[in-house]
Write a protein that holds these residues in place. Sequence first.
Motif, PDB file in Angstrom:
ATOM      1  N   GLY A 191       0.746  -1.200   0.078  1.00  0.00           N
ATOM      2  CA  GLY A 191       0.032   0.135   0.052  1.00  0.00           C
ATOM      3  C   GLY A 191       0.777   1.168   0.097  1.00  0.00           C
ATOM      4  N   PHE A 192       2.048   1.211   0.020  1.00  0.00           N
ATOM      5  CA  PHE A 192       2.880   2.401  -0.016  1.00  0.00           C
ATOM      6  C   PHE A 192       3.402   2.565  -1.302  1.00  0.00           C
ATOM      7  CE2 PHE A 192       3.652   0.891   4.613  1.00  0.00           C
ATOM      8  CZ  PHE A 192       3.107   2.186   5.141  1.00  0.00           C
ATOM      9  N   ILE A 193       3.895   3.980  -1.700  1.00  0.00           N
ATOM     10  CA  ILE A 193       4.367   4.132  -2.892  1.00  0.00           C
ATOM     11  C   ILE A 193       5.816   4.866  -2.336  1.00  0.00           C
ATOM     12  CG2 ILE A 193       4.241   5.644  -4.898  1.00  0.00           C
ATOM     13  CD1 ILE A 193       1.153   5.788  -4.460  1.00  0.00           C
ATOM     14  N   ARG A 194       6.700   4.219  -3.341  1.00  0.00           N
ATOM     15  CA  ARG A 194       8.126   4.481  -3.111  1.00  0.00           C
ATOM     16  C   ARG A 194       8.964   5.085  -4.438  1.00  0.00           C
ATOM     17  NH1 ARG A 194       7.519  -0.358   0.068  1.00  0.00           N
ATOM     18  NH2 ARG A 194       7.554   0.292   2.372  1.00  0.00           N
ATOM     19  N   THR A 195      10.167   5.623  -4.370  1.00  0.00           N
ATOM     20  CA  THR A 195      10.986   6.159  -5.444  1.00  0.00           C
ATOM     21  C   THR A 195      11.917   4.650  -5.662  1.00  0.00           C
ATOM     22  OG1 THR A 195      12.597   7.143  -3.876  1.00  0.00           O
ATOM     23  CG2 THR A 195      10.795   8.516  -4.843  1.00  0.00           C
ATOM     24  N   ASP A 196      13.055   5.090  -6.410  1.00  0.00           N
ATOM     25  CA  ASP A 196      13.577   3.838  -6.901  1.00  0.00           C
ATOM     26  C   ASP A 196      14.892   3.889  -6.160  1.00  0.00           C
ATOM     27  OD1 ASP A 196      14.148   6.045  -8.282  1.00  0.00           O
ATOM     28  OD2 ASP A 196      14.929   4.971 -10.098  1.00  0.00           O
ATOM     29  N   CYS A 197      15.088   4.475  -4.856  1.00  0.00           N
ATOM     30  CA  CYS A 197      16.110   4.491  -3.890  1.00  0.00           C
ATOM     31  C   CYS A 197      15.947   3.721  -2.667  1.00  0.00           C
ATOM     32  CB  CYS A 197      17.070   5.733  -4.092  1.00  0.00           C
ATOM     33  SG  CYS A 197      17.806   6.353  -5.609  1.00  0.00           S
ATOM     34  N   ASP A 198      16.843   3.237  -2.259  1.00  0.00           N
ATOM     35  CA  ASP A 198      16.755   2.726  -0.453  1.00  0.00           C
ATOM     36  C   ASP A 198      18.136   3.621  -0.079  1.00  0.00           C
ATOM     37  OD1 ASP A 198      14.579   1.353  -1.398  1.00  0.00           O
ATOM     38  OD2 ASP A 198      15.636  -0.575  -0.896  1.00  0.00           O
ATOM     39  N   TYR A 199      18.054   3.785   1.398  1.00  0.00           N
ATOM     40  CA  TYR A 199      19.194   4.054   2.128  1.00  0.00           C
ATOM     41  C   TYR A 199      19.694   2.922   2.938  1.00  0.00           C
ATOM     42  CZ  TYR A 199      17.577   8.979   1.998  1.00  0.00           C
ATOM     43  OH  TYR A 199      17.368  10.101   1.694  1.00  0.00           O
ATOM     44  N   GLU A 200      21.006   2.991   2.982  1.00  0.00           N
ATOM     45  CA  GLU A 200      21.705   1.756   3.507  1.00  0.00           C
ATOM     46  C   GLU A 200      22.744   2.426   4.433  1.00  0.00           C
ATOM     47  OE1 GLU A 200      24.584  -1.265   1.921  1.00  0.00           O
ATOM     48  OE2 GLU A 200      22.550  -2.018   1.675  1.00  0.00           O
ATOM     49  N   PHE A 201      22.800   1.859   5.768  1.00  0.00           N
ATOM     50  CA  PHE A 201      23.710   2.577   6.855  1.00  0.00           C
ATOM     51  C   PHE A 201      24.277   1.321   7.465  1.00  0.00           C
ATOM     52  CE2 PHE A 201      20.421   5.991   6.462  1.00  0.00           C
ATOM     53  CZ  PHE A 201      21.381   6.914   6.189  1.00  0.00           C
ATOM     54  N   ASP A 202      25.679   1.406   8.017  1.00  0.00           N
ATOM     55  CA  ASP A 202      26.043   0.547   8.999  1.00  0.00           C
ATOM     56  C   ASP A 202      25.630   1.021  10.492  1.00  0.00           C
ATOM     57  OD1 ASP A 202      27.586  -0.914   7.038  1.00  0.00           O
ATOM     58  OD2 ASP A 202      29.245   0.385   7.203  1.00  0.00           O
ATOM     59  N   LEU A 203      25.695  -0.022  11.360  1.00  0.00           N
ATOM     60  CA  LEU A 203      25.385   0.475  12.702  1.00  0.00           C
ATOM     61  C   LEU A 203      26.180   1.117  13.326  1.00  0.00           C
ATOM     62  CD1 LEU A 203      23.205  -0.524  14.713  1.00  0.00           C
ATOM     63  CD2 LEU A 203      24.974  -2.148  15.287  1.00  0.00           C
ATOM     64  N   GLY A 204      25.577   2.505  13.760  1.00  0.00           N
ATOM     65  CA  GLY A 204      26.407   3.583  14.362  1.00  0.00           C
ATOM     66  C   GLY A 204      27.005   4.646  13.384  1.00  0.00           C
ATOM     67  N   ASP A 205      26.695   4.537  12.155  1.00  0.00           N
ATOM     68  CA  ASP A 205      26.897   5.575  11.236  1.00  0.00           C
ATOM     69  C   ASP A 205      25.799   6.806  11.669  1.00  0.00           C
ATOM     70  OD1 ASP A 205      28.569   4.262   9.679  1.00  0.00           O
ATOM     71  OD2 ASP A 205      27.043   4.008   8.000  1.00  0.00           O
ATOM     72  N   ARG A 206      26.445   7.846  11.074  1.00  0.00           N
ATOM     73  CA  ARG A 206      25.325   8.967  11.332  1.00  0.00           C
ATOM     74  C   ARG A 206      24.184   8.921  10.385  1.00  0.00           C
ATOM     75  NH1 ARG A 206      26.635  13.266  14.478  1.00  0.00           N
ATOM     76  NH2 ARG A 206      25.150  14.510  13.482  1.00  0.00           N
ATOM     77  N   LEU A 207      23.121   9.434  10.576  1.00  0.00           N
ATOM     78  CA  LEU A 207      21.825   9.227   9.668  1.00  0.00           C
ATOM     79  C   LEU A 207      21.909  10.702   8.980  1.00  0.00           C
ATOM     80  CD1 LEU A 207      19.311   8.209  12.311  1.00  0.00           C
ATOM     81  CD2 LEU A 207      20.251   6.685  10.555  1.00  0.00           C
TER      82      LEU A 207
END
Length: 273
Positions: A95-111
């Motif tokens: 039911g969500f609409i999304r663009t064609d990118c995701d975010y990926e972080f390592d644990l402890g990274d700055r957001l």
Amino acid sequence: MTTNRTFYGLAPLALVLIALMASQAEARIIRSGGSIKGTDSFNHTVKLVDQSNINSVGLSGGNDYGSYSYNSFSHYVYATPAMDCHYKIEDTRDGFIRTDCDYEFDLGDRLQLQGFVEVFLNNSASYDIVWEIFQGTNSWVFSGSDTWLAEDDDPASDSDDIKKNIFLDAAMPLDMLAGDYTVALTFKQFAADGQQYFSYDSLREFYECEQHQVAQDEFEELCGQRGFASDVDSYTSYREDLHILATDVPEPPLFSLILAGFGAMSWRRIKRA
């Protein structure tokens, strides 16, 4: 005593290695793909106008202090960067609409997140930016000094209105663990005293006139564009996927540590001599 000297020689090196590895961590944008499912042709317009130009029928006329129009299928506030992520829109099964990118972080990274808004009006009195990250029933809200709005980097843009980049730079909360999340961006702008945002759909709401009785046997014609007036113009983006990966700091090879320890011990002996 030799064992103690070796330990003290290794400890500073281990700390340096950990700090060096941590400094290499950075956020990543990854492709997820998508396709658009449908469109419509409703021409939705928002204008910042003087409140005195709004009567009981609608917007009677007068100048505006900025405006924008959009197709009602489009959203025009996004939680991903504009330049690389808005070529396709994915309408997902949940039911969500999304663009064609995701975010990926390592644990402890700055957001460090970047969004985009195409509804900014420079003559608004003020605005609020809120980033919110979700996982199940939990959510984390970021606003204030962790967020800011900057100029669009499109050199063809000739106006301070409409297009802006929106950023977040915040420490990752300690209770955000490795796993899958979603993130959304909310943008609100506020009209100055004596002004309002007037919105209307030109295919469904029209310019009309009505007769209003002002006295016995006396009528006045009032005309205006039908629509809706508000002190606040607010939008929330589609939710985008965000992933936090669990990463362990690699241990240096034991042989390298032993050599480093001997080197540190030798340096101490030379210094003492």
